[in-house]
Design a protein around this motif. Structure first.
Motif, PDB file in Angstrom:
ATOM      1  N   ILE A 293      11.142  74.008  30.678  1.00 26.00           N
ATOM      2  CA  ILE A 293      11.886  75.269  30.769  1.00 26.00           C
ATOM      3  C   ILE A 293      13.395  74.993  30.702  1.00 26.00           C
ATOM      4  O   ILE A 293      13.916  74.124  31.411  1.00 26.00           O
ATOM      5  N   THR A 294      14.082  75.715  29.827  1.00 28.76           N
ATOM      6  CA  THR A 294      15.521  75.525  29.649  1.00 28.76           C
ATOM      7  C   THR A 294      16.343  76.743  30.049  1.00 28.76           C
ATOM      8  O   THR A 294      17.550  76.636  30.206  1.00 28.76           O
ATOM      9  N   SER A 295      15.723  77.901  30.169  1.00 28.31           N
ATOM     10  CA  SER A 295      16.451  79.082  30.644  1.00 28.31           C
ATOM     11  C   SER A 295      15.496  79.990  31.400  1.00 28.31           C
ATOM     12  O   SER A 295      14.288  79.999  31.146  1.00 28.31           O
ATOM     13  N   SER A 296      16.053  80.762  32.325  1.00 28.17           N
ATOM     14  CA  SER A 296      15.256  81.613  33.202  1.00 28.17           C
ATOM     15  C   SER A 296      15.008  82.974  32.566  1.00 28.17           C
ATOM     16  O   SER A 296      15.410  83.237  31.433  1.00 28.17           O
ATOM     17  N   GLN A 297      14.365  83.869  33.326  1.00 32.04           N
ATOM     18  CA  GLN A 297      14.041  85.197  32.806  1.00 32.04           C
ATOM     19  C   GLN A 297      15.270  85.970  32.358  1.00 32.04           C
ATOM     20  O   GLN A 297      15.200  86.757  31.417  1.00 32.04           O
ATOM     21  N   ASP A 298      16.401  85.759  33.035  1.00 34.73           N
ATOM     22  CA  ASP A 298      17.624  86.489  32.660  1.00 34.73           C
ATOM     23  C   ASP A 298      18.445  85.698  31.630  1.00 34.73           C
ATOM     24  O   ASP A 298      19.630  85.963  31.433  1.00 34.73           O
ATOM     25  N   GLU A 299      17.798  84.698  30.987  1.00 33.94           N
ATOM     26  CA  GLU A 299      18.401  83.890  29.924  1.00 33.94           C
ATOM     27  C   GLU A 299      19.538  83.000  30.414  1.00 33.94           C
ATOM     28  O   GLU A 299      20.347  82.519  29.625  1.00 33.94           O
ATOM     29  N   GLN A 300      19.590  82.759  31.717  1.00 30.08           N
ATOM     30  CA  GLN A 300      20.583  81.844  32.269  1.00 30.08           C
ATOM     31  C   GLN A 300      19.999  80.433  32.295  1.00 30.08           C
ATOM     32  O   GLN A 300      18.816  80.239  32.583  1.00 30.08           O
ATOM     33  N   ASP A 301      20.846  79.450  31.961  1.00 27.87           N
ATOM     34  CA  ASP A 301      20.382  78.063  32.019  1.00 27.87           C
ATOM     35  C   ASP A 301      20.008  77.721  33.449  1.00 27.87           C
ATOM     36  O   ASP A 301      20.672  78.144  34.405  1.00 27.87           O
ATOM     37  N   ILE A 302      18.942  76.945  33.609  1.00 30.88           N
ATOM     38  CA  ILE A 302      18.532  76.552  34.949  1.00 30.88           C
ATOM     39  C   ILE A 302      19.095  75.170  35.269  1.00 30.88           C
ATOM     40  O   ILE A 302      19.377  74.376  34.382  1.00 30.88           O
ATOM     41  N   ASP A 303      19.280  74.894  36.560  1.00 28.05           N
ATOM     42  CA  ASP A 303      19.924  73.648  36.978  1.00 28.05           C
ATOM     43  C   ASP A 303      18.930  72.647  37.559  1.00 28.05           C
ATOM     44  O   ASP A 303      19.308  71.709  38.247  1.00 28.05           O
ATOM     45  N   ARG A 304      17.661  72.835  37.317  1.00 30.33           N
ATOM     46  CA  ARG A 304      16.651  71.879  37.775  1.00 30.33           C
ATOM     47  C   ARG A 304      15.583  71.731  36.693  1.00 30.33           C
ATOM     48  O   ARG A 304      15.405  72.609  35.849  1.00 30.33           O
ATOM     49  N   ILE A 305      14.916  70.596  36.741  1.00 31.78           N
ATOM     50  CA  ILE A 305      13.902  70.309  35.723  1.00 31.78           C
ATOM     51  C   ILE A 305      12.599  70.996  36.091  1.00 31.78           C
ATOM     52  O   ILE A 305      12.059  70.812  37.183  1.00 31.78           O
ATOM     53  N   VAL A 306      12.101  71.799  35.184  1.00 32.21           N
ATOM     54  CA  VAL A 306      10.816  72.480  35.372  1.00 32.21           C
ATOM     55  C   VAL A 306       9.958  72.215  34.144  1.00 32.21           C
ATOM     56  O   VAL A 306      10.334  72.561  33.022  1.00 32.21           O
ATOM     57  N   GLU A 307       8.825  71.593  34.355  1.00 32.03           N
ATOM     58  CA  GLU A 307       7.890  71.342  33.270  1.00 32.03           C
ATOM     59  C   GLU A 307       6.589  72.060  33.574  1.00 32.03           C
ATOM     60  O   GLU A 307       6.025  71.917  34.653  1.00 32.03           O
ATOM     61  N   LEU A 308       6.121  72.840  32.598  1.00 28.27           N
ATOM     62  CA  LEU A 308       4.904  73.611  32.783  1.00 28.27           C
ATOM     63  C   LEU A 308       3.827  73.150  31.814  1.00 28.27           C
ATOM     64  O   LEU A 308       4.053  73.095  30.596  1.00 28.27           O
ATOM     65  N   ASP A 309       2.675  72.797  32.357  1.00 25.67           N
ATOM     66  CA  ASP A 309       1.512  72.516  31.525  1.00 25.67           C
ATOM     67  C   ASP A 309       0.739  73.826  31.423  1.00 25.67           C
ATOM     68  O   ASP A 309       0.138  74.284  32.402  1.00 25.67           O
ATOM     69  N   LEU A 310       0.783  74.443  30.261  1.00 20.18           N
ATOM     70  CA  LEU A 310       0.198  75.773  30.113  1.00 20.18           C
ATOM     71  C   LEU A 310      -1.319  75.783  30.261  1.00 20.18           C
ATOM     72  O   LEU A 310      -1.911  76.843  30.496  1.00 20.18           O
ATOM     73  N   ILE A 311      -1.943  74.611  30.161  1.00 20.79           N
ATOM     74  CA  ILE A 311      -3.380  74.539  30.446  1.00 20.79           C
ATOM     75  C   ILE A 311      -3.627  74.834  31.919  1.00 20.79           C
ATOM     76  O   ILE A 311      -4.607  75.486  32.293  1.00 20.79           O
ATOM     77  N   LYS A 312      -2.693  74.373  32.764  1.00 24.47           N
ATOM     78  CA  LYS A 312      -2.850  74.518  34.218  1.00 24.47           C
ATOM     79  C   LYS A 312      -2.247  75.806  34.753  1.00 24.47           C
ATOM     80  O   LYS A 312      -2.376  76.104  35.936  1.00 24.47           O
ATOM     81  N   THR A 313      -1.537  76.536  33.884  1.00 24.65           N
ATOM     82  CA  THR A 313      -0.929  77.804  34.310  1.00 24.65           C
ATOM     83  C   THR A 313      -1.372  78.911  33.359  1.00 24.65           C
ATOM     84  O   THR A 313      -0.591  79.399  32.536  1.00 24.65           O
ATOM     85  N   PRO A 314      -2.641  79.320  33.420  1.00 27.95           N
ATOM     86  CA  PRO A 314      -3.195  80.271  32.447  1.00 27.95           C
ATOM     87  C   PRO A 314      -2.533  81.643  32.470  1.00 27.95           C
ATOM     88  O   PRO A 314      -2.676  82.403  31.509  1.00 27.95           O
ATOM     89  N   GLU A 315      -1.797  81.956  33.559  1.00 24.88           N
ATOM     90  CA  GLU A 315      -1.109  83.254  33.603  1.00 24.88           C
ATOM     91  C   GLU A 315       0.107  83.281  32.683  1.00 24.88           C
ATOM     92  O   GLU A 315       0.646  84.358  32.387  1.00 24.88           O
ATOM     93  N   LEU A 316       0.533  82.105  32.217  1.00 28.84           N
ATOM     94  CA  LEU A 316       1.678  82.026  31.309  1.00 28.84           C
ATOM     95  C   LEU A 316       1.202  81.633  29.902  1.00 28.84           C
ATOM     96  O   LEU A 316       0.297  80.817  29.752  1.00 28.84           O
ATOM     97  N   PHE A 317       1.828  82.210  28.884  1.00 28.45           N
ATOM     98  CA  PHE A 317       1.479  81.886  27.506  1.00 28.45           C
ATOM     99  C   PHE A 317       2.678  82.151  26.607  1.00 28.45           C
ATOM    100  O   PHE A 317       3.619  82.858  26.975  1.00 28.45           O
ATOM    101  N   ILE A 318       2.653  81.557  25.437  1.00 26.88           N
ATOM    102  CA  ILE A 318       3.762  81.653  24.480  1.00 26.88           C
ATOM    103  C   ILE A 318       3.699  82.984  23.732  1.00 26.88           C
ATOM    104  O   ILE A 318       2.646  83.363  23.215  1.00 26.88           O
ATOM    105  N   VAL A 319       4.841  83.663  23.676  1.00 26.64           N
ATOM    106  CA  VAL A 319       4.904  84.941  22.963  1.00 26.64           C
ATOM    107  C   VAL A 319       5.853  84.908  21.782  1.00 26.64           C
ATOM    108  O   VAL A 319       5.830  85.803  20.936  1.00 26.64           O
ATOM    109  N   ASP A 320       6.703  83.896  21.711  1.00 31.70           N
ATOM    110  CA  ASP A 320       7.639  83.814  20.596  1.00 31.70           C
ATOM    111  C   ASP A 320       7.909  82.348  20.300  1.00 31.70           C
ATOM    112  O   ASP A 320       7.902  81.500  21.187  1.00 31.70           O
ATOM    113  N   PHE A 321       8.190  82.058  19.023  1.00 30.11           N
ATOM    114  CA  PHE A 321       8.318  80.687  18.560  1.00 30.11           C
ATOM    115  C   PHE A 321       9.443  80.651  17.551  1.00 30.11           C
ATOM    116  O   PHE A 321       9.466  81.448  16.606  1.00 30.11           O
ATOM    117  N   GLU A 322      10.383  79.725  17.703  1.00 34.06           N
ATOM    118  CA  GLU A 322      11.587  79.715  16.870  1.00 34.06           C
ATOM    119  C   GLU A 322      11.313  79.499  15.387  1.00 34.06           C
ATOM    120  O   GLU A 322      12.127  79.819  14.548  1.00 34.06           O
TER     121      GLU A 322
END
Length: 343
Positions: A293-322
């Motif tokens: 994760i590089t930015s939060s919901q309000d599009e602000q850069d975050i100051d801590r490292i957050v890594e999400l394995d989407l297999i383990k977090t089924p409530e989250l999924f990709i909705v847009d791709f650059e």
């Protein structure tokens, strides 16, 4: 950062830059170590040299090309989860050579998935590198145009390039019959609608069947001057649509199994509006990668490292791709289907 530095990076093909993040820097270093650096440059250079020697009528020693193909096979065999990240999808002046190398990567990937042995992979890789060598005999106008822009007579010349390839490669007694057939037949189609001989089904060399799929897929995702690049999942869908009609469905299935929908380093947005960069992809779970994760919901850069394995977090999924161009649509996909597969 100074504008001239940014412009330099842009000219080199970079579309984004991460600063001060050790994990991201490790990814970039990993990709530079192999994915876009030493082996890729050597392979493109070897393809360029071999094709140049063919074009001026010199004897061609293919040992360097064969050696690099063997190195690709080793690397791809060791890191199958990163296969698709080897592709260089930036359009270059020397497109013919980068296309040859990309097609080789995709073909080897498929050959590995089909259980090919070392000898088969060597032959398949060499054929993929040389599959378009006959194009060096085009007239100037045909050489600088794409099939959709050619006159009827020029299209007839374009469709002669498999014969030119056969004529050129036959002069080199180190090229096997299997490689010759693959280069000659890579525009044949499963239903018999291809060229130059109108072969169909299993009468087409299996190497040619693989290369034809890799060739079309590469042109789809890279795009052409007159046509948008096709997003990966659209390209995979196009191949699936063509399976059983234009391509061997078994080989298309093997090919699509190894397509990384979300390549490492690409930016995505999640359904909770957080943005991040792809850190890793399991080819068995291609829609649920690991995201940094590089930015939060309000599009602000975050100051801590957050890594999400989407297999383990089924409530989250990709909705847009650059990778998806805002103007891309099903219409473009249909146009790409018609042009790349039927040309």
């Amino acid at each position: 950062m100074k504008e001239r530095y940014i412009e330099y990076l842009r000219n080199k093909g970079f579309t984004s830059l991460f600063v001060g993040e050790p994990q991201i820097q490790e990814i970039i270093a990993l990709e530079e170590d192999f994915y876009g650096s030493k082996y890729k440059k050597e392979a493109i250079g070897a393809a360029r040299d071999a094709i140049h020697h063919f074009s001026v009528g010199k004897g061609v020693n293919l040992n360097k090309v064969k050696s690099l193909v063997s190195e690709w096979i080793n690397q791809l065999g060791e890191k199958p989860e990163n296969m698709m990240n080897l592709l260089d999808i930036r359009r270059k002046k020397g497109y013919m050579f980068s296309h040859a190398v990309n097609t080789c990567i995709l073909s080897i990937m498929t050959g590995i998935a089909m259980g090919y042995d070392a000898k088969q992979l060597d032959e398949l890789g060499l054929a993929a590198i040389l599959h378009d060598v006959g194009k060096i005999k085009f007239s100037k106008n045909v050489a600088r145009q794409f099939p959709g822009y050619l006159t009827r007579r020029e299209k007839e010349e374009y469709k002669r390039h498999p014969f030119y390839s056969l004529e050129i490669l036959r002069r080199n007694n180190t090229v096997s019959v299997n490689v010759l057939n693959a280069c000659f037949q890579h525009h044949e189609r499963w239903n018999g609608s291809g060229y130059p001989m109108g072969l169909k089904g299993d009468s087409i060399s299996e190497y040619a069947q693989i290369i034809s799929i890799a060739d079309v897929y590469e042109r789809l995702i890279v795009g052409m001057p007159h046509r948008l690049p096709t997003p990966v999942y659209y390209a995979a869908a196009i191949l699936s649509k063509a399976a059983g009609e234009y391509f061997n469905p078994v080989i298309v299935d093997k090919f699509n199994q190894n397509v990384a929908i979300y390549p490492i380093g690409k930016t995505v947005r999640l359904n909770n509006q957080q943005s991040g960069v792809i850190l890793g992809v399991d080819l068995k779970n291609k829609t649920t990668p690991v995201v940094r994760i590089t930015s939060s919901q309000d599009e602000q850069d975050i100051d801590r490292i957050v890594e999400l394995d989407l297999i383990k977090t089924p409530e989250l999924f990709i909705v847009d791709f650059e990778e998806i161009p805002p103007s891309y649509s099903q219409v473009h996909a249909d146009q790409a289907y018609i042009s790349h597969i039927k040309e």
